[in-house]
Structure formats: C-alpha cells, structure tokens
Design an enzyme around this catalytic site. Structure first.
Site, mmCIF file in Angstrom:
data_model
loop_
_atom_site.group_PDB
_atom_site.id
_atom_site.type_symbol
_atom_site.label_atom_id
_atom_site.label_comp_id
_atom_site.label_asym_id
_atom_site.label_seq_id
_atom_site.Cartn_x
_atom_site.Cartn_y
_atom_site.Cartn_z
ATOM 1 N N GLU A 113 8.042 38.907 36.305
ATOM 2 C CA GLU A 113 9.469 38.591 36.473
ATOM 3 C C GLU A 113 9.739 37.104 36.685
ATOM 4 O OE1 GLU A 113 8.008 41.258 37.615
ATOM 5 O OE2 GLU A 113 9.358 42.987 37.507
ATOM 6 N N GLU A 165 6.310 48.803 38.187
ATOM 7 C CA GLU A 165 6.966 49.344 39.394
ATOM 8 C C GLU A 165 7.123 50.865 39.289
ATOM 9 O OE1 GLU A 165 10.192 46.472 39.175
ATOM 10 O OE2 GLU A 165 9.671 45.830 41.209
HETATM 11 N N1 COA Z 1 14.040 43.063 27.629
HETATM 12 C C1 COA Z 1 14.671 43.183 26.443
HETATM 13 N N2 COA Z 1 14.017 43.097 25.266
HETATM 14 C C2 COA Z 1 12.696 42.921 25.299
HETATM 15 C C3 COA Z 1 11.977 42.798 26.503
HETATM 16 C C4 COA Z 1 12.712 42.892 27.706
HETATM 17 N N3 COA Z 1 12.124 42.826 28.906
HETATM 18 N N4 COA Z 1 10.664 42.645 26.213
HETATM 19 C C5 COA Z 1 10.578 42.652 24.872
HETATM 20 N N5 COA Z 1 11.796 42.811 24.327
HETATM 21 C C6 COA Z 1 12.128 42.893 22.892
HETATM 22 C C7 COA Z 1 11.914 41.554 22.193
HETATM 23 O O1 COA Z 1 13.062 40.742 22.298
HETATM 24 C C8 COA Z 1 11.655 41.992 20.773
HETATM 25 O O2 COA Z 1 12.899 42.279 20.200
HETATM 26 P P1 COA Z 1 13.172 42.020 18.638
HETATM 27 O O3 COA Z 1 12.212 42.908 17.925
HETATM 28 O O4 COA Z 1 14.602 42.363 18.477
HETATM 29 O O5 COA Z 1 12.897 40.556 18.433
HETATM 30 C C9 COA Z 1 10.901 43.299 20.961
HETATM 31 O O6 COA Z 1 11.211 43.764 22.274
HETATM 32 C C10 COA Z 1 9.392 43.178 20.825
HETATM 33 O O7 COA Z 1 8.948 42.136 21.706
HETATM 34 P P2 COA Z 1 7.878 41.065 21.232
HETATM 35 O O8 COA Z 1 7.705 40.107 22.352
HETATM 36 O O9 COA Z 1 8.273 40.508 19.910
HETATM 37 O O10 COA Z 1 6.606 41.986 21.028
HETATM 38 P P3 COA Z 1 5.103 41.728 21.473
HETATM 39 O O11 COA Z 1 4.360 42.932 21.098
HETATM 40 O O12 COA Z 1 4.652 40.389 20.977
HETATM 41 O O13 COA Z 1 5.136 41.622 23.054
HETATM 42 C C11 COA Z 1 5.652 42.261 25.323
HETATM 43 C C12 COA Z 1 5.553 42.705 23.840
HETATM 44 C C13 COA Z 1 6.217 43.430 26.086
HETATM 45 C C14 COA Z 1 4.272 41.882 25.857
HETATM 46 C C15 COA Z 1 6.589 41.043 25.426
HETATM 47 O O14 COA Z 1 7.779 41.301 24.740
HETATM 48 C C16 COA Z 1 6.955 40.671 26.829
HETATM 49 O O15 COA Z 1 6.198 40.008 27.500
HETATM 50 N N6 COA Z 1 8.148 41.082 27.287
HETATM 51 C C17 COA Z 1 8.680 40.683 28.578
HETATM 52 C C18 COA Z 1 8.103 41.500 29.677
HETATM 53 C C19 COA Z 1 8.740 41.115 30.980
HETATM 54 O O16 COA Z 1 8.833 39.972 31.331
HETATM 55 N N7 COA Z 1 9.190 42.124 31.700
HETATM 56 C C20 COA Z 1 9.840 41.923 32.958
HETATM 57 C C21 COA Z 1 11.294 41.897 32.713
HETATM 58 S S1 COA Z 1 12.170 41.472 34.201
#
Ligand code: COA
Length: 692
Positions: free
Chosen positions: A127, A107
């Site tokens: 989301e 966004e």
């Molecule tokens: N909010 C808060 N914390 C988040 C987060 C979010 N949206 N996305 C990732 N994190 C945190 C994880 O909890 C993790 O924390 P930790 O190290 O304390 O366990 C850290 O960031 C790394 O995330 P992780 O998923 O382990 O790393 P990755 O490299 O495998 O994947 C992403 C990274 C970004 C692809 C994956 O975390 C993801 O899909 N996140 C959600 C994205 C999302 O849905 N965004 C929209 C939110 S409304």
C-alpha cells in the site's frame, strides 16, 4: 467478466468461494458485497451441518491484487473490507492462494484460519507504494502472525515475498501446486486454531522500528505513508487490537484522499497505460533475434548487455582494435557486476559473453545481416550520418535501424538511409540496462510496423516506453533544457546554486539541477549550447553563467574536482568563487539581486517544466500528458509521489498555473509566456487529465 464477481459451489463438505474479477481480482465494492453474501451462505451451511469448511480462492492468475485503486477517487462505499473480514474471521476458512495476494488480498488471507500458497504466488502489503497504509487490518494482524520486526520491514517498504519466504516467515502454512485441492484436504486441526485476532500482541521492538524509520526516510524521502505505516505497526505492540484497527482505518482514509496518494496512483496507472498506443497494438512486432550495436562505449555496452539479456545475439561494432578492447572490457564489467549481485553465476556469465557476443572493427568490415541495429556513437550529426550511410548500404533493407541520440535531428539522420520507414530513435537512459525509461522516437517516415516492433522490444526489455516526436531533446531533454534555463535565471536574479538545489531537493527531486550537472560534466551541456548557438538566438534570455563556469573558471564538475560546488571526495560544499561569478554576472547584466525562498524557487522550476510540457503536447511531440510525467519520473528524478509536472499542474489548478505564468511573462516576456493549450483548457474548464 462473469456477472457475479464472487461465486460459490459445493465441493464435498466444503464451500468453495471463488473471487472472479478479471484481470487480477481487485476488491471492488461488488467483490466485497459478494464476499459478505458468501460468508452468510457459509454460516448457514455450517449451522445446518451441510459444510464443515470454506475454501477461498481466486480465478485466473491472481488470488486478489488488493483494493480497487480506481475506487480511491470516490467516497468509500459499503460494505467496507474490515467489516467483511470480521464476518469471515470466525468461520473455518482456508485461503487457497493461487497467485498474487497483495494489499487487501493478503488482508483477506490474514482473516482466514489457514493459508496455502502456490509456489509462484507473491504476497505483500504494498500500500505505501500507492501512498496509503493497509486499511483492513494488515498493520495489526501481520505483526501478530510474524512478529513486529518482519512485519514492520515488509509493510514500510511495501516489499513482496514469494511463497517460500512467506512459509518461512509463517505467513502461510503450506506451499502446494494445487492450492484448492490442498485447502480442501487440509488437516482440520489447523482450522480449529484460533483466528489471528486471538493471538497475543507482538512484543515491542524499538530497534526494528527505528531501522525501518531510517530506511524509509532515506529510500522514500518526502513520503508520508511509510512513516504512518511504521507508527501503526509500532502501535500493534502497544494498544488493544480494536484500537489499532480503528487507528489504521482512519489513517488509511486520511491518506487515501491526500495529494501523495493521488500522485502515486496517477503514476501507477500511467505506467500501465504506457507502451504501444491502441492503433499499433494490433500489429505484430518483428521477431528480433540478432542485433548490431554500433559503439561499445558505456552506453553502447549497456544496450548490448540489455539486448543479450533478452536472448538476442549481439555484435558490437567499433572503429579499431583498441576500441574493441575497451568495448569488451565494458561488457565484461557489466557481467561481473551481475555476478557480484547474484543475478547470474560466473560460468554462465562467461558462456553468455563467449556465445552471445561478437566484436567487429574497421571501416570496411562486412556487417552481419542482423534484425536490429542500434547506433550509440559520439553525439555529432556528421559522425552519425556516416554511420547510418554505412548501415544503410551494408544491412538488409528489412533491418530495424535505430539511433540512440538524445538531442540530434532524427529526420536528418534518416535521410542517409535507403529505406527510412524501418528507422527510428531509441533513446535509452544511462545506465541503459537499469533505467526503465525508453523514449521511442517517431521520425517523419517511421512506419507503424517499425514503431510496433520497437514497443515490442521495449516490453521484452522490461522498459516503460514512451513515444515522442522529433524535436530538439524530444520530451525529457527538452523539458530539462527549459528547467535549467529557468534555474539559471533564478541565479541571475538572486539565488545561489546551493539554494536552488536545496529547494528542489526539498521539493523531492532526486538531486538538484546543479548537483546533477556536476555529475554529468558541465562541458557536455556547454557543447550542446554551442551547437545550438543559443547565445545568438533571438527571443530567448541567454544567461551566460554556465558558459563562464567553463570558459573563465574551468570548473567542469566532479571530474575536474570542482563545478558548481567544491568537492572533497563526493561531499559537496558551496563555492565562494562560483557565488562571486554569479554575483558578477548579475551586476554585468544590471540585475538587482533579491532573495528567493525555497517555495518560490521550486514553484518557478515546476512552472517551467509545465509550460514546456504544454508546448510539447500542443505540438504532438508527446501523445498524452501522462507520458510526459512518466518521462520525468523515470528519467529525470522527478518525485513519483508528486506525480510528474503535468499531474501537478492539474492539482495546482490550471487557472492558477496560467495566472502565475501570465505574471512571470509580464515581468520577463523573453523567458515566459502562457502556452496556448493551457489557455484553451482553462477557458473550457477541462483538466489536463482529460487528454490522457
Ligand atoms: N486497482 C485497480 N486496478 C488494478 C490494480 C488495483 N489495485 N492492480 C492492477 N490493476 C489493473 C491494472 O491497471 C491493469 O489494468 P489494464 O489492463 O486496464 O491496464 C490490470 O489490472 C493488470 O495489471 P498489470 O499491472 O498490467 O498486470 P501485471 O500482471 O503486470 O501485475 C499486479 C499484476 C497485481 C502484480 C500489479 O498490477 C500490481 O502490483 N498491482 C497493485 C497491487 C497493489 O498495490 N495493491 C494494493 C492496493 S492498495
């Protein structure tokens, strides 16, 4: 983390703004405030003529992974992202998308004039997978940029695209290895374009909308957010932008505080908290290069295939030549399926089978000196003990040895091994190469290093690994047994298999318990009950309906053409014979049958899972409640959007759960009691989540 999660620096005539909020640059309140300050600085620089453009990028591996989902438990905090984006919107900003741009991250990029992405970047609005909709313009701006059909499919599925696809869809303007350099040098004409907000509304597309609705109804059954997201994208074509943005924001705020979003967040963080517990994380896992899989049946072949997929050389051991033939066929079928799905090509599939596998048979064949051995033979303690005696004698004392048993006493199996500290259970779920869940069973003498190595293996396999102690059924099958006993009691007291299944499928379970039994075969659970001699066990209310299905009616499930249901192909129909058997059993037991509403059926079934879960925690079989939730969600078709039974217990309120269990225990003290741990938590006022 640096003190300032958003920093600015001059690069020639550009202001470079870097979001630096490790590990994945989520948009926390501090990031929003930092972006607002950067926008003000940029505006001043543009007015004074000191800069001519702004480049926005992320530090580390991510551009921006989206909103900080941990803030969703708190009231919204200013500045809000939509307001920040309005400040960016009229500036000449290029998004230099160095890594994932998800949710709020995309966004932000959509509010920029131009976007350049690294080839490895992934972009999307996921989301809905967290039970909400985009909350900062995604549902209104993406369709204006790429058209309604592409936007509605991406947003309602929460699907991510790689940079190349983003380029072809028109989400980004270029794909470059050095995104910051490319953004700094980007053609100024692209910056002079009007912002996305000035683009005309997308054309309506009723077909795309109804396709997305049907798909969401089947793939995300029971979930609210995908349907609300579709409403919003549809509205982008029908209402002015400002109205669409206002609707979107309100929907986001409403969903954010809802039960489904809380449950999906819980599972998201539980998944990230799974894996090796802290005390093991410091140990170096054994390097595993070669494996022996004992048994090349469906399970053994799939385990072998999965191990080969992460680069291990795998030897499959079978009894005789005919069994080796079947094992080869099983492995070949998995490769053929991968070729069909486009995951590999026929040549490399052939090569991997020829070079990556060996097949052995016979009771006296010498065993290769492998790093890892996994047993996947018939579920019989005597058979397994014989296998392990052979493995113990024929493999190096350092080989990590695992059983894939789903019920048997892992400690009793371990007794056959000379060095039991390198032994444990690895309970894979079928199909083993697909299912994410792995129960890592800690036997009495399993060493920490063995456990750490198992977690290391699980990580490489891409599994969600949950540690469990030794008991009958570990975490998942133990809860499953209790759940089935409870639904059998419901049958005895007045429900029918179809009513139970319908109630639980409406609740969100992937399949009702009786439909599942028909699929797996009633004879397997029957043999298990006989093995445990449950019928003669004191202190349980034994319901004989399932035994009678096998013994009297010979209905073994789909494979015999009839089980709890009659089948025509895969279509199930309630069976009058089964209902008659159920009613006869109630009459024989002197039970007056009554009507159960769907809600009561589902509540009782959940109470049974929760009650067993409390005992599992109290006995130390599971380390934390969220592990139990992961097992049920990833192994047993529990709806992710309900968070798992332990999360649900917190949401229902532990006092209410305790009162319900106490009432049931009064009516039927053999089947129900209030778990001591639940009582303690209620007395102390703590939530289960406090044990995570
Ligand atoms: N909010 C808060 N914390 C988040 C987060 C979010 N949206 N996305 C990732 N994190 C945190 C994880 O909890 C993790 O924390 P930790 O190290 O304390 O366990 C850290 O960031 C790394 O995330 P992780 O998923 O382990 O790393 P990755 O490299 O495998 O994947 C992403 C990274 C970004 C692809 C994956 O975390 C993801 O899909 N996140 C959600 C994205 C999302 O849905 N965004 C929209 C939110 S409304």
């Amino acid at each position: 983390m640096t003190d300032q999660p958003v920093r600015t620096e001059r690069r020639g005539d550009a202001l470079l703004v870097t979001i630096d909020n490790p590990p994945v640059n989520v948009v926390s309140q501090a990031v929003r405030a930092g972006l607002l300050a950067a926008a003000a600085e940029a505006r001043a620089g543009l007015v004074s003529g000191a800069i001519r453009r702004v480049v926005l990028t992320g530090a580390g591996r991510a551009f921006v992974a989206g909103a900080d989902a941990r803030e969703f438990d708190l009231p919204p905090m200013e500045p809000h992202l939509p307001d920040v984006l309005l400040q960016l919107m009229d500036l000449p900003v290029v998004a230099a998308i160095n890594g994932v741009a998800l949710g709020g991250g995309l966004e932000i990029a959509l509010a920029c004039r131009a976007r350049v992405a690294h080839p490895s970047a992934q972009l999307g609005l996921p989301e809905v997978t967290l039970g909400v909709v985009p909350g900062a313009g995604g549902t209104q701006r993406l369709p204006r940029l790429v058209g309604l059909a592409a936007a509605v499919s991406l947003i309602s599925e929460g699907r991510l695209v790689r940079a190349a696809e983003a380029l072809s869809l028109g989400i980004v303007d270029g794909v470059e290895d050095d995104v910051v350099a490319a953004a700094l040098a980007l053609d100024p004409a692209l910056l002079a374009r009007p912002a996305v907000d000035a683009s005309p509304a997308p054309a309506a597309d009723a077909d795309a909308v109804s396709r997305a609705r049907a798909q969401a109804a089947s793939r995300m059954r029971g979930q609210i957010a995908p349907q609300r997201a579709i409403d919003l994208v549809e509205a982008a074509a029908a209402v002015p932008l400002a109205d669409g943005l206002a609707r979107e924001r309100q929907t986001f705020l409403d969903l954010r505080k809802g039960e489904q979003a809380a449950a999906l967040r819980h599972v998201f963080f539980a998944e990230r908290g799974a894996g090796a517990p802290k005390d093991l994380a410091a140990l170096t896992p054994a390097a595993l290069k070669t494996a022996l899989v004992v048994g090349g049946g469906t399970m053994g072949a799939a385990i072998a295939y999965a191990l080969s997929g992460i680069g291990l050389h795998v030897t499959v051991l079978e009894n005789d030549e005919a069994a080796v033939g079947r094992a080869r066929t099983n492995v070949a079928a998995l490769f053929a399926d991968a070729v069909k799905r486009g995951k590999t090509d026929a040549d490399s599939a052939q090569r991997k089978q020829a070079e990556g596998f060996a097949f052995l048979h016979g009771p006296d064949t010498p065993l290769p000196p492998v790093d890892l051995a996994i047993e996947a033979v018939f579920e019989d303690l005597a058979v397994k003990r014989a296998v392990f005696a052979r493995l113990g004698a024929g493999l190096p004392a350092t080989t990590l040895i695992a059983t894939n048993t789903s019920y048997l006493d892992v400690d009793a199996i371990a007794e056959t091994l000379p060095e039991p500290s390198r032994f444990l259970g690895l309970h894979f779920f079928a199909p083993a190469h697909v299912m994410k869940l792995l129960e890592v069973i800690r036997a009495r003498r399993t060493s920490s290093h063995t456990l750490a190595s198992a977690f290391g293996l699980a990580r490489k396999l891409g599994k969600i690994a949950v540690e469990a102690g030794v008991c009958d059924g570990f975490i998942g099958n133990r809860i499953l047994t209790r759940y089935r006993q409870t639904t059998d009691i419901l049958l005895l007291e007045g429900a029918t298999p179809a009513a139970v299944d319908t109630a639980l499928e409406q609740f969100g379970m992937a399949m009702g318990p009786y439909a599942v039994q028909d699929l797996s075969g009633l004879d397997i659970a029957y043999a298990n009950r006989k093995r445990k001699n449950l019928k003669d066990k004191p202190g349980i209310r034994y319901i004989a309906i399932a035994d009678r299905m096998v013994e009297d009616l010979k209905r073994l499930g789909r494979k015999s053409g009839a089980g709890w249901y009659d089948y025509e192909g895969t279509a199930r129909r309630p069976s009058a014979d089964v209902v008659a058997l159920v009613e006869r059993t109630s009459a024989d037991a002197g039970v007056t049958r009554r009507v159960f509403e769907a809600e009561e059926i589902a509540r009782r079934a959940m109470l049974a899972m929760m009650a067993e879960g409390f005992d599992i925690l109290a006995e130390g079989i599971a380390r934390k409640p969220s592990d139990i939730d992961l097992v049920m969600v990833h192994g047993y078709g529990f709806p992710r959007w309900r968070g798992g039974p332990m999360h649900l217990a917190d949401r229902w309120g532990l006092a209410a759960v305790r009162d319900d269990l106490a009432r049931l225990a009064k009516e039927d003290p053999l089947s129900w009691r209030v778990p001591a741990l639940l009582d303690e938590l209620v007395k102390s006022g703590a939530k289960l989540a406090s044990l995570n």
